[in-house]
Every structure is written in structure tokens, then in C-alpha cells.
Design a protein around this motif. Structure first.
Motif, PDB file in Angstrom:
ATOM      1  N   ALA A 102       8.368 -43.562  12.564  1.00  0.00           N
ATOM      2  CA  ALA A 102       9.343 -44.579  12.957  1.00  0.00           C
ATOM      3  C   ALA A 102       8.778 -45.509  14.020  1.00  0.00           C
ATOM      4  O   ALA A 102       8.970 -46.726  13.972  1.00  0.00           O
ATOM      5  N   LYS A 103       8.069 -44.949  14.988  1.00  0.00           N
ATOM      6  CA  LYS A 103       7.463 -45.795  16.024  1.00  0.00           C
ATOM      7  C   LYS A 103       6.445 -46.744  15.423  1.00  0.00           C
ATOM      8  O   LYS A 103       6.350 -47.919  15.817  1.00  0.00           O
ATOM      9  N   SER A 104       5.677 -46.250  14.465  1.00  0.00           N
ATOM     10  CA  SER A 104       4.655 -47.074  13.842  1.00  0.00           C
ATOM     11  C   SER A 104       5.259 -48.134  12.928  1.00  0.00           C
ATOM     12  O   SER A 104       4.824 -49.293  12.931  1.00  0.00           O
ATOM     13  N   SER A 105       6.284 -47.757  12.170  1.00  0.00           N
ATOM     14  CA  SER A 105       6.845 -48.653  11.165  1.00  0.00           C
ATOM     15  C   SER A 105       7.869 -49.629  11.721  1.00  0.00           C
ATOM     16  O   SER A 105       7.997 -50.757  11.235  1.00  0.00           O
ATOM     17  N   LEU A 106       8.623 -49.200  12.752  1.00  0.00           N
ATOM     18  CA  LEU A 106       9.730 -50.017  13.247  1.00  0.00           C
ATOM     19  C   LEU A 106       9.432 -50.673  14.586  1.00  0.00           C
ATOM     20  O   LEU A 106      10.075 -51.649  14.961  1.00  0.00           O
ATOM     21  N   GLY A 107       8.478 -50.115  15.306  1.00  0.00           N
ATOM     22  CA  GLY A 107       7.987 -50.747  16.529  1.00  0.00           C
ATOM     23  C   GLY A 107       9.071 -51.195  17.481  1.00  0.00           C
ATOM     24  O   GLY A 107       9.870 -50.402  17.980  1.00  0.00           O
ATOM     25  N   GLU A 108       9.104 -52.500  17.703  1.00  0.00           N
ATOM     26  CA  GLU A 108       9.932 -53.084  18.756  1.00  0.00           C
ATOM     27  C   GLU A 108      11.431 -52.987  18.504  1.00  0.00           C
ATOM     28  O   GLU A 108      12.231 -53.153  19.435  1.00  0.00           O
ATOM     29  N   ILE A 109      11.867 -52.727  17.280  1.00  0.00           N
ATOM     30  CA  ILE A 109      13.314 -52.679  17.030  1.00  0.00           C
ATOM     31  C   ILE A 109      13.894 -51.263  17.148  1.00  0.00           C
ATOM     32  O   ILE A 109      15.110 -51.100  17.124  1.00  0.00           O
ATOM     33  N   LEU A 110      13.053 -50.240  17.280  1.00  0.00           N
ATOM     34  CA  LEU A 110      13.555 -48.875  17.399  1.00  0.00           C
ATOM     35  C   LEU A 110      14.210 -48.687  18.766  1.00  0.00           C
ATOM     36  O   LEU A 110      13.569 -48.819  19.801  1.00  0.00           O
ATOM     37  N   SER A 111      15.513 -48.382  18.780  1.00  0.00           N
ATOM     38  CA  SER A 111      16.241 -48.277  20.054  1.00  0.00           C
ATOM     39  C   SER A 111      16.669 -46.864  20.386  1.00  0.00           C
ATOM     40  O   SER A 111      16.882 -46.535  21.556  1.00  0.00           O
ATOM     41  N   ALA A 112      16.841 -45.990  19.394  1.00  0.00           N
ATOM     42  CA  ALA A 112      17.253 -44.617  19.662  1.00  0.00           C
ATOM     43  C   ALA A 112      16.723 -43.706  18.572  1.00  0.00           C
ATOM     44  O   ALA A 112      16.667 -44.089  17.392  1.00  0.00           O
ATOM     45  N   TYR A 113      16.355 -42.498  18.969  1.00  0.00           N
ATOM     46  CA  TYR A 113      15.903 -41.483  18.014  1.00  0.00           C
ATOM     47  C   TYR A 113      16.383 -40.145  18.552  1.00  0.00           C
ATOM     48  O   TYR A 113      15.810 -39.568  19.471  1.00  0.00           O
ATOM     49  N   GLU A 114      17.495 -39.657  17.998  1.00  0.00           N
ATOM     50  CA  GLU A 114      18.176 -38.462  18.478  1.00  0.00           C
ATOM     51  C   GLU A 114      17.978 -37.299  17.508  1.00  0.00           C
ATOM     52  O   GLU A 114      18.023 -37.488  16.281  1.00  0.00           O
ATOM     53  N   MET A 115      17.802 -36.098  18.054  1.00  0.00           N
ATOM     54  CA  MET A 115      17.661 -34.890  17.245  1.00  0.00           C
ATOM     55  C   MET A 115      18.837 -33.952  17.494  1.00  0.00           C
ATOM     56  O   MET A 115      19.292 -33.791  18.622  1.00  0.00           O
TER      57      MET A 115
END
Length: 508
Positions: free
Chosen positions: A287-300
Motif C-alpha cells: 500500500a505504501k508503494s502503490s498509494l504513496g502520498e494519498i494513504l492516510s490510515a492503515y488499521e489492523m
């Protein structure tokens, strides 16, 4: 398969206030044991409030803003998770910095201990008294002072509720950089005082990085004016940062200036089922590689946390049951651009098998429904009994390691769940039993903090040290750092009246 909700890209208020009300209701059903008895704490040598003191407070605040009725004071003595309970006899409700200054100057002279309190949403007992400290409530210091729509600089009082401020700046095409599950109740001054992290730190960074300026009052009543709204102000020591995370022990925050980012024009939320925790980390890397600057949250969230939340809160999951879940959000300025990036990412990871199933939403109601599942986890735990809440940071490779370890250590006598912010390494571990049990506490502590220390983690990620963790702070800070903290405390609050029994252990 991925279910795509095809709706508009309106921005949504991510937390329904009704959810906070539900949390508050379940948090106030029973009186917890007095903190002093439960944790065997001895009262320090402070003065006791007399009739003359009450009369003085009434002379500067008016009678209505000096609360002494036992039933009215009681809610201010109890934290919302029913862990801690103080014995305060008086609550003061100032409206201005001048009033705060007069109160503290008087209390310092009389050696009357003070406990500052915002929305009282903390998890470590930092916002409630331990003994008979005077509660200084900021609920009436709730004015928005100014907003520069060009720079995004907001100036407001410490008692402003986070959600109210966020709604205000959204009307000016901005957002608050901080978003919490308790946003409908917590105060921005409390957010600064605890250096709150929140759900979107991955995109907008730590709160201290967004803080432009601060006004605070020292124990002797001196007002420290560092209330600038400049992005760059490199003149001497960064004094404002002394108060960030100090939990009211060095001074009491009364106003703040904060930088508000531009309101995103496109928001997408995905909720995915995964086979194991290793895949949670692999998906995050992708996700960090593919979405870069638009990634705002990643919850587990693990299976047990979601299952209990759906059951207790009467919610419905948009996807079937899986061992692990990920809630991912993007913020961007171009819907077409963001949709293309998200679709490419999803197609790739469905093919690799990292994502077993999922749903993606761009419509406000669907976004809110997905976030509600994640944000309802703490309240859902409390419906099953007494909850030990742990908020720690760990290296991502070891992020989930403590959860199975604790399950094995506690056996069938407790429920152990893990959820949190993969993006910044912050995991929340909740251990639920039927009623508070000192033997279970002894099994958990200091074991959990010893394990965190072995993994080079932090015993407090975003909720502070408060009353519950001073004896464990040494697992994350060495004696030289703790000594400097004690020196600062002695310098700024020589009589120790500000939020005693919190943050620093007595033996430093």
C-alpha cells in the motif's frame, strides 16, 4: 471479491456522536474502587480545601462555576473506562486564562493540588484526581479565536471539543490534522497535553509537528505566551514543546495554534479480510508503494476484536469472518487519479491472494459505517467486563507478538484482543475479565512492559503515562532522561501541585 460502492465523494464526519454517547453510557454504570485503595497510594503533603478557599474561588468565578455538590462532582472523579476514581470535593470551571492564572497562583500559595481535566477520555487515569485534588475543568474555555484560511493556522481555547473544531474548519475547506475515536468528547488542550496520536498520523504526522504555538499557565500563575501561528519560528528554545505530552504536570495549556491541512476532495475507505498477520504487513508495504502520498490510515484488527464488537454493538460487517482485518483509507485531491491508483492496487493484491475479500466505499454513509466498526472496539470490550487497556509501540516485525503470548499466559480466564495503527507501530491490547482482579493485574504487569522493553518498544504510544504507568516509565526512558524530567518538574512546579501522582515516579 471486492464490493465497490459507487457513490459520491463527499467528505464525511467519521465518527457519529451517538457512538461516543454509547461509550459514555456503558462507562458510567458502576462506581470503580477508589484509586488510592486499589493501587495502594499514599497522599502527599498538600493542603486541604477549606470554606475560605471555596469563597475565594467563588469571588473570581461566580458561584455557578464552583461545583461542590457531591453528586455533581462525582462524574469528574471517574475516568470513562471505570479504572480510576478520585476523591475531589470541588470542581472549578474557568472561562479565561486570567481566571486560570488566579486559581493556580492561589493554589500554589496554599499548596492545594490541582488536577486539570478536559474531555476525560484518557485511558491511564491522567485526567482524574487520585485524592482530593481540585479539578480544573476546561469545558467552558471553548472559543475558536481565529482562522487564517490561507495558511491554515487555527487559534482556539483548550476546551474546544475536537469534533466541533474539525466541523468548523471543514466549513473553510480545511480539516484538523488529528482524528480520534473520542473526537466527539475530547478537548484539543487534552490532545496536546497527552500528545494524542489518532487514526491518521500516517498521513498528517504527530500532533507536535502540527502545533504552531501555545499559551500555558505555570503553577505559580505565570502565563507563558508562545502563541504564535508561524510555521517557522526558530528563536531560541522550542518552549511550546515542553507542554506537549506533559499531561498538565509542567503547566496547564489554555490556548493553542495548530496548522490545519486542506480538506481532501476524494476519500476512499477499504475494509479487507486477510489470512494471517504476516500478510497484514505485506499488504501495508504494498500500500505504501502503490498509494504513496494519498494513504492516510492503515488499521489492523484481529478476528476476536471484530467478532466481539459486532456482537456487543449490534453492528454488521460488510464482509465475512477472517483471521485478520485491515481498514485502509486514502485522502486525495483528484477522485479519478485516486480511484485509478486504488483499483490498480486492489487488483494486484487480489491476484496475489493477500486480500481474500473486501469492500471499498466512497459514499459518506458507507465510510462512516466501516469506521464505526473500528472505533467501537473499546466500548464493545467494556460490555464484557473489566478491561485492562494497553497502548504500546513496537517494531512492525514484532507488532502482534504480545497478543498470542498473553493469551497463552492468561489461558481461558481472559479475552485478549489486538488492534491498532500499523502505520505508526501503535498497537492497542485489551484484556477483558469479568471483574477487576489483582492477581490478573500481577500476571499482566510488569510482564507486558518488560516484553515491550525487550523489543525496543515504548510502554506508551499515544495515551500518555498518567496515573497508571509512572512506575513503568523506566522501561522506555533511562535514568538520565528521567532525571532531566524531574529537574524540569522541580523548576516549573516546585511545590508539585500540578497533577500530582502522574507521569513521573517518586523515586526519580
Amino acid at each position: 471479491m471486492i464490493n465497490m460502492y459507487n457513490s459520491g465523494l463527499s467528505i464525511v464526519r467519521y465518527l457519529a456522536k451517538s457512538n461516543i454517547i454509547v461509550q459514555g453510557r456503558y462507562a458510567s454504570q458502576a462506581l470503580p474502587q477508589l484509586s488510592s485503595e486499589k493501587y495502594d497510594v499514599k497522599r502527599k503533603n498538600f493542603g486541604t480545601v477549606q470554606a475560605a478557599d471555596i469563597n475565594y474561588f467563588k469571588s473570581i468565578l461566580s458561584e455557578q462555576r464552583v461545583v461542590t455538590d457531591e453528586s455533581d462532582v462525582l462524574p469528574f472523579n471517574i475516568d470513562w473506562i471505570k479504572n480510576c476514581r478520585g476523591q475531589s470535593k470541588v470542581v472549578l470551571k474557568p472561562k479565561t486564562t486570567e481566571e486560570v492564572s488566579k486559581i493556580l497562583a492561589y493554589c500554589n500559595e496554599k499548596r492545594l493540588a490541582v488536577c486539570p481535566q478536559g474531555g476525560n477520555t484518557g485511558l491511564v487515569g491522567g485526567s482524574v484526581p487520585v485524592f482530593d485534588e481540585i479539578v480544573l475543568s476546561f469545558m467552558l474555555m471553548n472559543k475558536i479565536i481565529s482562522l487564517d484560511e490561507i495558511s491554515g493556522a487555527l487559534v482556539c481555547e483548550a476546551g474546544c471539543i475536537l469534533e466541533n473544531v474539525d466541523n468548523y474548519v471543514r466549513n473553510h475547506n480545511l480539516i484538523m490534522p488529528l482524528d480520534l475515536g473520542a473526537k466527539g468528547t475530547c478537548h484539543v488542550g487534552g490532545n496536546v497535553s497527552t500528545n494524542a496520536g489518532g487514526l491518521r498520523l500516517l498521513r498528517y504526522g504527530n500532533l507536535h509537528g502540527s502545533l504552531l504555538g501555545i499559551e500555558a499557565v505555570k503553577a505559580d500563575g505565570t502565563v507563558i505566551d508562545c502563541l504564535r501561528s508561524l510555521k517557522k519560528d526558530n528563536t531560541g528554545y522550542h518552549l511550546k514543546h515542553l507542554f506537549v505530552g506533559s499531561e498538565g504536570t509542567l503547566g496547564i495549556v489554555t490556548k493553542l495554534a495548530i496548522h490545519c491541512p486542506v480538506l481532501p476532495k476524494a476519500v476512499t475507505v477499504g475494509f479487507f479480510g486477510l489470512e494471517n498477520f504476516d500478510n497484514v504487513l505485506k499488504l501495508f508495504k504494498s500500500a505504501k508503494s502503490s498509494l504513496g502520498e494519498i494513504l492516510s490510515a492503515y488499521e489492523m484488527m484481529d478476528n476476536e476484536s471484530i467478532r466481539g464488537t459486532l456482537r456487543n454493538m449490534k453492528l454488521t460487517s460488510p464482509i465475512p469472518e477472517y483471521p485478520f482485518y485491515v481498514l485502509m483509507e486514502t485522502h486525495g485531491s483528484d477522485a479519478d487519479h485516486d480511484t485509478e491508483k486504488v483499483n490498480r492496487f486492489l487488483s494486484k493484491e487480489m491476484d496475489t491472494g493477500l486480500i481474500l475479500n473486501g469492500t471499498v466505499a466512497t459514499e459518506p454513509g458507507k465510510i462512516q459505517a466501516i469506521w464505526k466498526i473500528r472505533e467501537s472496539i473499546p466500548a464493545a470490550c467494556m460490555m464484557d467486563g473489566y478491561v485492562f487497556c494497553y497502548d504500546v509501540s513496537l517494531p512492525l516485525a514484532n507488532y502482534y507478538q504480545l497478543v498470542p503470548m498473553l493469551r497463552e499466559r492468561l489461558g481461558s480466564n481472559a479475552s485478549v484482543i489486538g488492534f491498532g495503527h500499523i502505520g505508526d507501530g501503535n498497537i492497542h491490547i485489551n484484556v477483558t475479565i469479568s471483574d477487576f482482579d489483582k492477581e490478573v493485574l500481577g500476571v499482566l504487569e510488569p510482564f507486558i512492559f518488560e516484553e515491550v522493553s525487550k523489543l525496543q518498544g515504548s510502554v506508551s504510544a499515544e495515551h500518555g503515562i498518567g496515573f497508571r504507568k509512572p512506575q513503568y516509565i523506566h522501561y522506555s526512558k533511562d535514568r538520565s532522561a528521567l532525571g532531566l524530567m524531574r529537574d524540569l518538574k522541580t523548576l516549573m512546579d516546585p511545590n508539585g501541585i500540578l497533577n500530582p501522582y502522574k507521569v513521573l515516579p517518586d523515586d526519580v
